[in-house]
Design a protein around this motif. Structure first.
Motif, short mmCIF file in Angstrom:
data_model
loop_
_atom_site.label_atom_id
_atom_site.label_comp_id
_atom_site.label_asym_id
_atom_site.label_seq_id
_atom_site.Cartn_x
_atom_site.Cartn_y
_atom_site.Cartn_z
N GLU A 116 2.94 4.55 8.34
CA GLU A 116 2.39 3.24 8.65
C GLU A 116 3.29 2.16 8.08
O GLU A 116 4.04 2.40 7.13
CB GLU A 116 0.99 3.12 8.04
N HIS A 150 -0.20 -7.18 1.95
CA HIS A 150 -0.30 -7.76 0.61
C HIS A 150 0.90 -7.36 -0.25
O HIS A 150 1.39 -8.16 -1.06
CB HIS A 150 -1.60 -7.27 -0.05
N LEU A 151 1.36 -6.09 -0.09
CA LEU A 151 2.53 -5.65 -0.83
C LEU A 151 3.77 -6.43 -0.40
O LEU A 151 4.59 -6.85 -1.22
CB LEU A 151 2.75 -4.15 -0.63
N PRO A 202 4.29 -1.12 5.86
CA PRO A 202 3.85 -1.44 4.48
C PRO A 202 2.65 -2.38 4.49
O PRO A 202 2.43 -3.15 5.43
CB PRO A 202 5.07 -2.11 3.86
N ASP A 203 1.89 -2.29 3.41
CA ASP A 203 0.71 -3.14 3.23
C ASP A 203 1.14 -4.60 3.24
O ASP A 203 2.07 -4.99 2.52
CB ASP A 203 0.04 -2.79 1.90
N HIS A 209 1.37 4.19 -2.13
CA HIS A 209 -0.03 4.20 -2.54
C HIS A 209 -0.14 3.93 -4.05
O HIS A 209 0.68 4.39 -4.84
CB HIS A 209 -0.67 5.55 -2.22
N ARG A 234 5.81 7.04 -0.64
CA ARG A 234 4.53 6.44 -0.25
C ARG A 234 4.19 5.36 -1.26
O ARG A 234 4.22 5.61 -2.47
CB ARG A 234 3.42 7.49 -0.23
#
Length: 651
Positions: free
Chosen positions: A570, A575-576, A572-573, A546, A544
């Motif tokens: 989900e 922004h990441l 990946p972010d 996070h 994860r």
């Protein structure tokens, strides 16, 4: 000379609820005027009112709990009053020992008796003066009230106060000039005069003709400048008399005791010359007797004796080793040379004990016993010494009764024979007593030998116990180190197993090894680095993402890892993903790779990894093209903006 002696009856300076109550004794010109009970506050008032020459205590801890309180107490004393600690300075001794030097005895459990004795020995010159201030005095004249905000008459009111401070400063300056004292002055000017005037006087507080005071508008504070450390100054410069024992040779042993048998000096050295020995003895005191442990005094000891003009002492026969052990049993020494010198000094002291007891019986209280004993040993008659020291004629000896002629007795043969028989029986009885005494001496010697053997066995046991305790502590420390090393070995073994697992996977062409990163944080990266290690070309898997941050992504990109597989349901972010593309760190979704994880390591099919890397590289190329287009568009806009500005300036 007026001397005050105090001793605590009850309470303590360290208690906030039970403040101390003192027994106060006044002595004037050697005469005791009386003893009374006073509180600390009343003692301060009496000292300020009567201003004695000396305030004597047996311990400064009875008047102050710490150094700060002692400075405050000394500041509150009258300038001419000295604080004297009769039991000594850095190295103190008990009050009974100090009083015994002046042939004074008292009940040490009676505070009133202790106060009397403290005052008496201080009046006779015992003790040290407690010095806490430099030979510099500070005088500050300042306002005693604040001008405040005021009203219509505010200026006149402030002018009156500041003028009073200026007037007082001028009076102080005139007194200092009249006394011929050097000083430095510093004023703080204010409306109508001075708000503050400070004087630094180059003289001790008792020589300054100014005292602390408070008026309606002006206050004056006189205080000595504090030393960094309390200093003790002996009141008497006369050195103490010593009985010195010397053991010459390659290693010289030196021992010195005072006239009460207390050890003052015990040392030995291989590099001491005769001048060094004389200097060492000068620092310790004044040698009265120089003693040797052999019957014939060595020449080197005789030379040192002549240097001090001391009294020689040698035993009737050279001291045996057993006698030396008996003499030095109460003391500790480091080698045989110190033992021999100490036994010589103690043997000389033991030979003089009876004479010292007789002197004590004949000397009145209040006379310096050391001086009396020293003069008597020098050969002066005791009556002459007492007359000289006491300033009074020696007690006249009672006249001997006139010798009356014995009455004539008739010669009786029978009575003479009877007396002869009594004499014979008494002589027999004396011989029996002497034999009994010799038997008792032999028994005492046997007992002393038994005590020495028992003491030696006890000392050996104590040394053995100390060595065992040291060894046990060392063993326990080594055991703790062994446990730490075993724990470290287990951790390294597990790490080696994991690295071997990764190495086996790397040998396979169908699978690509993965290293599991617990969390996308710097702590997770540090844990993985310590557990398995991170090297260039590794592919990491994080279940994860996070808690990620820009710093950890840049750190991973800096290590040269090949890719980062990101798990989670989900996507990946964004922004990441954006940050990973900027750092050129491939970010692969877990569903495209399908990793198989086992503990801290895992594996994925090489084909799936290569396919995911290809998609990432295509996206990376598109990302770079978009960045390049944005940069060109930005440059075009900048150029057009600059061009428009030039056109406007030209128009």
């Amino acid at each position: 000379m007026r001397v005050f002696g105090i001793d605590i009856i009850k309470g303590s300076v360290r208690s906030r609820t039970r403040r101390p109550v003192y027994a106060l004794c006044r002595v004037e010109d050697g005469e005791i005027l009386g003893v009374e009970e006073v509180t600390g506050f009343r003692l301060q008032r009496i000292l300020a009112a009567e201003e004695p020459d000396i305030l004597a205590v047996d311990s400064i801890q009875e008047i102050a709990a710490d150094q700060r309180e002692l400075y405050t107490f000394l500041q509150s004393l009258p300038p001419a009053t000295k604080l004297v600690q009769v039991t000594g300075g850095e190295r103190t001794e008990s009050l009974p020992k100090v009083a015994a030097r002046y042939n004074i005895s008292f009940n040490k459990f009676d505070p009133y008796a202790e106060a009397r004795t403290t005052a008496q020995v201080a009046a006779l010159g015992a003790g040290v003066e407690v010095i806490a201030f430099e030979n510099t005095t500070d005088i500050v004249a300042s306002r005693h009230r604040s001008p405040g905000r005021g009203g219509w008459s505010q200026n006149r009111y402030a002018r009156k106060i500041h003028g009073g401070v200026m007037q007082k400063a001028r009076e102080i300056e005139a007194r200092l000039k009249g006394a011929g004292l050097d000083y430095e002055k510093k004023e703080t000017k204010a409306f109508g005069g001075y708000s503050r005037a400070a004087f630094k006087v180059m003289a001790p507080r008792e020589m300054v003709p100014v005292h602390s005071s408070r008026g309606a508008d002006v206050q004056v504070r006189v205080s000595g400048r504090e030393l960094d450390r309390i200093r003790f100054e002996p009141r008497s410069s006369r050195p103490r008399y010593l009985i010195v024992g010397l053991d010459p040779g390659t290693t010289t042993g030196i021992a010195a005791v005072d006239l009460d048998g207390n050890l003052v000096l015990l040392t030995s050295s291989r590099q001491m010359t005769m001048s060094d020995i004389i200097e060492e003895l000068y620092r310790a005191g004044k040698p009265l007797i120089i003693a040797s442990d052999v019957q014939q005094m060595p020449y080197s000891v005789e030379k040192i004796r002549r240097a001090f003009n001391a009294i020689p002492y040698t035993p009737k026969q050279s001291l045996s080793v057993e006698a030396k052990y008996d003499l030095t049993a109460p003391f500790s020494y480091t080698n045989d040379h110190e033992r021999d010198s100490l036994s010589a000094a103690l043997d000389a002291y033991r030979s003089l004990q009876n004479k010292f007891r007789n002197i004590v019986k004949r000397v009145k209280p209040g006379v310096d016993l050391d001086e009396v004993r020293a003069r008597v040993l020098r050969g002066q008659p005791l009556d002459t010494v007492l007359t000289d020291l006491q300033g009074a004629p020696a007690a006249e000896k009672p006249a001997a009764p006139p010798i009356e002629p014995a009455p004539e007795r008739p010669v009786e043969d029978e009575r003479v024979m009877a007396l002869d028989g009594i004499v014979k029986r008494l002589r027999t009885y004396v011989q029996e007593l002497q034999e009994d005494l010799r038997e008792r001496d032999r028994e005492a010697e046997r007992l002393r030998q038994s005590v020495r053997r028992a003491r030696s066995a006890t000392e050996q046991k104590v040394r053995r116990d100390a060595e065992l305790a040291t060894k046990d502590a060392m063993i326990e420390s080594l055991r703790e180190q062994l446990r730490d090393e075993r724990r470290r070995s287990r951790r390294l073994k597990k790490r080696l197993e994991r690295m071997q697992t990764v190495a086996k996977i790397e040998l396979s062409e169908d699978y690509t090894p993965l290293k599991v990163l617990d969390s996308l944080t710097r702590e997770g990266v540090r844990a993985l680095q310590e557990g398995v290690g991170i090297a260039a070309g590794d592919i990491l898997y994080v279940p994860r993402p996070h808690g990620w941050g820009r710093g950890v992504v840049k750190d991973l990109a800096g290590t040269g890892v090949r890719a980062l597989v990101v798990g989670g349901e989900e996507p990946p972010d964004p922004h990441l993903v954006q940050l990973a593309r900027e750092a050129n760190l491939p970010l692969l979704p877990a569903e495209t790779v399908s990793p198989e994880i086992r503990g801290r390591t895992g594996a994925a099919k090489t084909g799936a990894v290569e396919e995911a890397m290809g998609r990432w590289e295509e996206g990376q190329k598109e990302f770079l093209r978009e960045q390049e287009a944005e940069r060109v568009e930005y440059l075009f806009k900048e150029y057009r903006s600059e061009r428009e500005k030039e056109v406007r300036r030209g128009g």
